[in-house]
Design an enzyme around this catalytic site. Structure first.
Site, PDB file in Angstrom:
ATOM      1  N   TYR A  54      -3.802  93.781  48.662  1.00  0.00           N
ATOM      2  CA  TYR A  54      -3.580  92.551  49.419  1.00  0.00           C
ATOM      3  C   TYR A  54      -3.548  92.849  50.920  1.00  0.00           C
ATOM      4  CZ  TYR A  54      -2.203  90.362  44.955  1.00  0.00           C
ATOM      5  OH  TYR A  54      -2.175  89.887  43.665  1.00  0.00           O
ATOM      6  N   SER A 208      -2.056  81.719  39.876  1.00  0.00           N
ATOM      7  CA  SER A 208      -2.908  80.549  40.144  1.00  0.00           C
ATOM      8  C   SER A 208      -2.569  79.333  39.288  1.00  0.00           C
ATOM      9  CB  SER A 208      -4.390  80.912  39.965  1.00  0.00           C
ATOM     10  OG  SER A 208      -5.210  79.967  40.625  1.00  0.00           O
ATOM     11  N   PRO A 209      -1.295  78.917  39.230  1.00  0.00           N
ATOM     12  CA  PRO A 209      -0.931  77.734  38.435  1.00  0.00           C
ATOM     13  C   PRO A 209      -1.571  76.452  38.953  1.00  0.00           C
ATOM     14  CG  PRO A 209       0.890  78.360  39.863  1.00  0.00           C
ATOM     15  CD  PRO A 209      -0.123  79.477  39.942  1.00  0.00           C
ATOM     16  N   ASN A 295       7.380  73.115  45.297  1.00  0.00           N
ATOM     17  CA  ASN A 295       7.052  73.888  44.094  1.00  0.00           C
ATOM     18  C   ASN A 295       8.279  74.145  43.222  1.00  0.00           C
ATOM     19  OD1 ASN A 295       4.395  74.037  44.946  1.00  0.00           O
ATOM     20  ND2 ASN A 295       4.534  76.140  45.679  1.00  0.00           N
TER      21      ASN A 295
END
EC number: 1.1.1.-
Length: 328
Positions: A54, A208-209, A295
């Site tokens: 990353y 990746s929901p 969220n």
């Protein structure tokens, strides 16, 4: 916040967690990361995910520095990172004993931590014998550099092979897999992995929901917001693959269901992932505190997803994978 065991292990992780992919090092610096991480902790999040690849290691440096400056007690949080892509050299990538050992030490240095709680093999490595990888991951655990190990984006067959090698050698097998999982990506979690949950007690930390933001509905207006992931140059191809009419039409079809429950599309999508009993933690991402606050409310939505509501969602998305005959 609710906490679940990570697979059959005794490690407890928050139902919703935070991942540094895309944001740390690409969109956020240390100061912004501190506010994001603290907001997560304020909502009960204890699990934070990273990877050596990353932002070419910068994401680990930012997370480590932010946690250090926040003064958190290390034992209060669960930190994971992933090993596979560590640099341009021939031995800087893959799952050889050399790269697993050197890559783990380099990650810990960037994180400024003595250990990570979970270390993932970020992809399968066809060029390294599975036995070598299993032995190397156990070496890392024996050294105290990680407490558990897992896999990310492996197939059920590859995970089964890893467990076979671990059992044969009387070593520790992978306790967790990190696959993509959302309303449009379901085959692995709901079909392919079914034998793993019972045979090996595998837990899942899914990513990746929101299908890279598609399930928030923000792309349904026809324009790509300038502060969104798909506005980044590196994600233009993903945007072209994701923003297709059929998908956007289904997202629009979910809006009345969310409205009826009094929740946002994002909260509905995250809660839908977390409602799967085989999912230990849903990894979320955010660039702003307001996104985290939205969220995290998904935790309150999970109990609202009754069988009838789930049926309504299925009628719209029509993406349920066929289960193999032997698992019915």
């Amino acid at each position: 916040m609710q906490y679940k065991n990570l697979g059959k292990s005794g490690l407890k992780v928050s139902t919703l967690s935070f991942g540094a992919w895309v944001t740390f090092g690409n969109q956020l610096d240390v100061k912004e990361a501190k506010s994001i991480l603290q907001c997560c902790r304020d909502h009960g999040v204890n699990f934070f995910d990273n990877a050596e690849v990353y932002a070419n290691g910068r994401a680990e440096e930012i997370m480590g520095q932010a946690i250090r400056e926040l003064g958190w007690r290390r034992s209060d949080i669960v930190v994971s990172t992933k090993i596979f892509w560590g640099g341009p050299g021939p031995n800087d990538k893959g799952l050889s004993r050399k790269h697993i050992v050197e890559g783990t030490k380099a990650s810990l240095k960037r994180l400024d931590m003595d250990y990570v709680d979970v270390l993932y093999c970020h992809r399968p490595d066809a060029s390294t014998p599975i036995e070598e990888t299993v032995r190397a991951m156990n070496y890392v655990i024996d050294k105290g550099w990680a407490f558990y190990w897992g896999t990310s984006e492996w197939s059920a067959q590859q995970i089964t092979e890893a467990w076979g090698a671990a059992d044969r050698l009387d070593l520790v097998g992978p306790i967790v897999e990190q696959p993509e999982y959302n309303m449009f990506a379901r085959h692995k979690v709901e079909s392919e992995f079914l034998p793993l949950y019972t045979n090996h007690g595998i837990g899942l930390t899914t990513w990746s929901p929101l299908a890279s933001g598609v399930l928030t509905g923000k792309y349904n207006k026809g324009a790509i917001p300038s502060d969104s992931r798909f506005a980044l140059e590196n994600y233009k191809n993903l945007a072209n693959r994701s923003l297709v009419d059929d998908v956007l039409r289904k997202v629009s079809g979910l809006k009345p269901i969310a409205d009826e429950l009094g929740v946002t599309l994002a909260q509905l999508a995250i809660a839908w992932c977390a409602s799967n009993p085989n999912v230990s933690s849903v990894i979320t991402g955010a660039t702003r505190e307001s996104q985290i606050q939205e969220n995290m409310k998904a935790v309150e939505v999970i109990p609202l997803l009754t069988p009838s509501v789930l049926d309504k969602i299925e009628q719209v998305i029509q993406s349920k994978p066929k289960r193999p005959e032997s698992y019915r």
